[in-house]
Scaffold this motif. Structure first.
Motif, PDB file in Angstrom:
ATOM      1  N   LEU A  20      49.222  45.451  13.851  1.00 40.39           N
ATOM      2  CA  LEU A  20      49.664  46.442  12.540  1.00 40.39           C
ATOM      3  C   LEU A  20      48.375  46.891  11.782  1.00 40.39           C
ATOM      4  O   LEU A  20      47.351  46.282  11.713  1.00 40.39           O
ATOM      5  CB  LEU A  20      50.483  45.472  11.729  1.00 40.39           C
ATOM      6  CG  LEU A  20      51.767  44.714  12.481  1.00 40.39           C
ATOM      7  CD1 LEU A  20      52.308  43.748  11.603  1.00 40.39           C
ATOM      8  CD2 LEU A  20      52.479  45.537  13.110  1.00 40.39           C
ATOM      9  N   SER A  21      48.749  48.179  11.243  1.00 42.57           N
ATOM     10  CA  SER A  21      47.653  48.775  10.436  1.00 42.57           C
ATOM     11  C   SER A  21      48.469  49.032   9.092  1.00 42.57           C
ATOM     12  O   SER A  21      49.633  49.457   9.306  1.00 42.57           O
ATOM     13  CB  SER A  21      47.149  50.069  11.292  1.00 42.57           C
ATOM     14  OG  SER A  21      46.848  49.713  12.289  1.00 42.57           O
ATOM     15  N   CYS A  22      47.671  49.160   8.214  1.00 43.50           N
ATOM     16  CA  CYS A  22      48.256  49.450   6.904  1.00 43.50           C
ATOM     17  C   CYS A  22      47.034  50.412   6.116  1.00 43.50           C
ATOM     18  O   CYS A  22      46.286  50.027   5.681  1.00 43.50           O
ATOM     19  CB  CYS A  22      48.614  48.491   5.974  1.00 43.50           C
ATOM     20  SG  CYS A  22      48.748  48.838   4.282  1.00 43.50           S
ATOM     21  N   LYS A  65      48.701  30.460  12.079  1.00 49.95           N
ATOM     22  CA  LYS A  65      47.041  30.070  12.254  1.00 49.95           C
ATOM     23  C   LYS A  65      46.841  30.165  13.520  1.00 49.95           C
ATOM     24  O   LYS A  65      47.383  29.462  14.369  1.00 49.95           O
ATOM     25  CB  LYS A  65      46.804  28.804  11.635  1.00 49.95           C
ATOM     26  CG  LYS A  65      46.572  28.799   9.890  1.00 49.95           C
ATOM     27  CD  LYS A  65      46.479  27.597   9.528  1.00 49.95           C
ATOM     28  CE  LYS A  65      46.394  27.341   8.212  1.00 49.95           C
ATOM     29  NZ  LYS A  65      46.155  26.282   7.131  1.00 49.95           N
ATOM     30  N   GLY A  66      45.805  30.591  14.141  1.00 50.76           N
ATOM     31  CA  GLY A  66      45.281  30.562  15.429  1.00 50.76           C
ATOM     32  C   GLY A  66      45.816  31.699  16.281  1.00 50.76           C
ATOM     33  O   GLY A  66      45.309  31.847  17.428  1.00 50.76           O
ATOM     34  N   ARG A  67      46.605  32.346  15.825  1.00 52.16           N
ATOM     35  CA  ARG A  67      47.461  33.420  16.583  1.00 52.16           C
ATOM     36  C   ARG A  67      47.276  34.738  15.941  1.00 52.16           C
ATOM     37  O   ARG A  67      46.987  35.832  16.540  1.00 52.16           O
ATOM     38  CB  ARG A  67      48.958  33.109  16.847  1.00 52.16           C
ATOM     39  CG  ARG A  67      49.116  31.996  17.375  1.00 52.16           C
ATOM     40  CD  ARG A  67      50.673  31.643  17.697  1.00 52.16           C
ATOM     41  NE  ARG A  67      51.534  31.741  16.685  1.00 52.16           N
ATOM     42  CZ  ARG A  67      52.656  32.936  16.355  1.00 52.16           C
ATOM     43  NH1 ARG A  67      52.704  33.552  17.118  1.00 52.16           N
ATOM     44  NH2 ARG A  67      53.239  32.668  15.311  1.00 52.16           N
ATOM     45  N   PHE A  68      47.273  34.885  14.565  1.00 44.85           N
ATOM     46  CA  PHE A  68      46.959  36.060  13.848  1.00 44.85           C
ATOM     47  C   PHE A  68      45.801  36.098  13.247  1.00 44.85           C
ATOM     48  O   PHE A  68      45.423  35.246  12.594  1.00 44.85           O
ATOM     49  CB  PHE A  68      48.115  36.446  12.696  1.00 44.85           C
ATOM     50  CG  PHE A  68      49.656  36.390  13.457  1.00 44.85           C
ATOM     51  CD1 PHE A  68      50.024  36.364  14.443  1.00 44.85           C
ATOM     52  CD2 PHE A  68      50.494  36.838  12.144  1.00 44.85           C
ATOM     53  CE1 PHE A  68      51.406  36.260  15.054  1.00 44.85           C
ATOM     54  CE2 PHE A  68      51.901  36.960  13.080  1.00 44.85           C
ATOM     55  CZ  PHE A  68      52.158  36.751  14.087  1.00 44.85           C
ATOM     56  N   THR A  69      45.322  37.485  12.899  1.00 46.35           N
ATOM     57  CA  THR A  69      43.978  37.703  12.359  1.00 46.35           C
ATOM     58  C   THR A  69      44.118  39.054  11.388  1.00 46.35           C
ATOM     59  O   THR A  69      44.579  40.007  11.595  1.00 46.35           O
ATOM     60  CB  THR A  69      42.866  37.957  13.266  1.00 46.35           C
ATOM     61  OG1 THR A  69      42.717  36.873  13.968  1.00 46.35           O
ATOM     62  CG2 THR A  69      41.599  38.115  12.625  1.00 46.35           C
ATOM     63  N   ILE A  70      43.983  38.552  10.223  1.00 45.73           N
ATOM     64  CA  ILE A  70      43.965  39.750   9.017  1.00 45.73           C
ATOM     65  C   ILE A  70      42.592  40.180   8.949  1.00 45.73           C
ATOM     66  O   ILE A  70      41.443  39.384   8.932  1.00 45.73           O
ATOM     67  CB  ILE A  70      44.567  39.233   7.715  1.00 45.73           C
ATOM     68  CG1 ILE A  70      44.673  40.486   6.697  1.00 45.73           C
ATOM     69  CG2 ILE A  70      43.663  38.046   7.004  1.00 45.73           C
ATOM     70  CD1 ILE A  70      45.466  40.189   5.582  1.00 45.73           C
ATOM     71  N   TYR A  80      44.354  45.492   8.392  1.00 47.32           N
ATOM     72  CA  TYR A  80      44.864  45.207   9.887  1.00 47.32           C
ATOM     73  C   TYR A  80      45.537  43.695   9.964  1.00 47.32           C
ATOM     74  O   TYR A  80      45.058  42.941   9.162  1.00 47.32           O
ATOM     75  CB  TYR A  80      43.855  45.354  11.077  1.00 47.32           C
ATOM     76  CG  TYR A  80      43.191  46.578  11.117  1.00 47.32           C
ATOM     77  CD1 TYR A  80      41.944  46.859  10.408  1.00 47.32           C
ATOM     78  CD2 TYR A  80      43.862  47.758  11.808  1.00 47.32           C
ATOM     79  CE1 TYR A  80      41.366  48.105  10.621  1.00 47.32           C
ATOM     80  CE2 TYR A  80      43.259  49.105  11.876  1.00 47.32           C
ATOM     81  CZ  TYR A  80      41.962  49.100  11.293  1.00 47.32           C
ATOM     82  OH  TYR A  80      41.366  50.429  11.426  1.00 47.32           O
ATOM     83  N   LEU A  81      46.416  43.693  10.951  1.00 45.02           N
ATOM     84  CA  LEU A  81      47.096  42.275  11.223  1.00 45.02           C
ATOM     85  C   LEU A  81      47.138  42.155  12.639  1.00 45.02           C
ATOM     86  O   LEU A  81      48.073  42.916  13.503  1.00 45.02           O
ATOM     87  CB  LEU A  81      48.453  42.002  10.550  1.00 45.02           C
ATOM     88  CG  LEU A  81      48.970  40.740  10.926  1.00 45.02           C
ATOM     89  CD1 LEU A  81      48.088  39.643  10.166  1.00 45.02           C
ATOM     90  CD2 LEU A  81      50.351  40.253  10.405  1.00 45.02           C
ATOM     91  N   GLN A  82      45.996  41.629  13.365  1.00 49.60           N
ATOM     92  CA  GLN A  82      46.030  41.444  14.881  1.00 49.60           C
ATOM     93  C   GLN A  82      46.928  40.249  15.219  1.00 49.60           C
ATOM     94  O   GLN A  82      46.900  39.170  14.923  1.00 49.60           O
ATOM     95  CB  GLN A  82      44.812  41.184  15.410  1.00 49.60           C
ATOM     96  CG  GLN A  82      44.732  40.852  16.993  1.00 49.60           C
ATOM     97  CD  GLN A  82      45.179  42.164  17.674  1.00 49.60           C
ATOM     98  OE1 GLN A  82      44.640  43.146  17.473  1.00 49.60           O
ATOM     99  NE2 GLN A  82      45.948  41.926  18.580  1.00 49.60           N
ATOM    100  N   MET A  83      48.125  40.424  15.951  1.00 50.29           N
ATOM    101  CA  MET A  83      49.071  39.337  16.111  1.00 50.29           C
ATOM    102  C   MET A  83      49.169  38.901  17.732  1.00 50.29           C
ATOM    103  O   MET A  83      49.556  40.124  18.764  1.00 50.29           O
ATOM    104  CB  MET A  83      50.540  39.777  15.814  1.00 50.29           C
ATOM    105  CG  MET A  83      50.437  40.055  14.432  1.00 50.29           C
ATOM    106  SD  MET A  83      52.142  40.374  13.684  1.00 50.29           S
ATOM    107  CE  MET A  83      52.554  41.929  14.960  1.00 50.29           C
ATOM    108  N   ASN A  84      48.679  37.899  17.959  1.00 55.67           N
ATOM    109  CA  ASN A  84      48.618  37.330  19.468  1.00 55.67           C
ATOM    110  C   ASN A  84      49.459  36.097  19.810  1.00 55.67           C
ATOM    111  O   ASN A  84      50.178  35.629  18.745  1.00 55.67           O
ATOM    112  CB  ASN A  84      47.155  36.968  19.812  1.00 55.67           C
ATOM    113  CG  ASN A  84      46.128  38.130  19.719  1.00 55.67           C
ATOM    114  OD1 ASN A  84      46.319  39.158  19.862  1.00 55.67           O
ATOM    115  ND2 ASN A  84      44.993  37.640  19.134  1.00 55.67           N
TER     116      ASN A  84
END
Length: 127
Positions: A20-22, A65-70, A80-84
């Protein structure tokens, strides 16, 4: 007030990834936190992740935690929000938000009072 524009939502199968982007058109010297929230159908809006503008440290909900990175790109004024490793329970409308000094009456999360919101982007994870 909606002054930010989210993008990157969509549909994905469980185990997949989305970013995601903002575009934070209101990045100002008074912004001290940026964050991502989500609201699933029938539930209240909940905090997902926070980045502290001053030092760049981050804070995450236990569920991601451990899956998403802001992260943020200051030159592009973009959050950004990288969601794995997405799960069906990650399905929700995702909102970016900003906390500004001297603002009040917003949603408190991670020690920040978020008062400025985007319009949201839908994320749907199918199992």
């Amino acid at each position: 007030v909606q002054a930010q524009v989210e993008s990157g939502g969509g549909s994905v199968q469980a185990g997949g990834s989305l970013r995601l982007s903002c575009l934070a058109s209101i990045y100002t010297v008074s912004t001290y936190c940026m964050g991502w929230f989500r609201q699933a159908a029938g539930k209240e809006r909940a905090g997902v992740a926070v980045i502290y503008i001053g030092g760049g440290s981050t804070y995450y909900a236990d569920s991601v935690k451990g899956r998403f990175t802001i992260s943020q790109d200051n030159a592009k004024n973009t959050l950004y929000l990288q969601m794995n490793s997405l799960k069906s329970e990650d399905t929700a409308i995702y909102y970016c938000a900003a906390a500004r000094v001297a603002a009040s009456g917003g949603i408190w999360y991670g020690g920040c009072d978020f008062d400025l919101w985007g319009q949201g982007t839908q994320v749907t994870v199918s199992s």
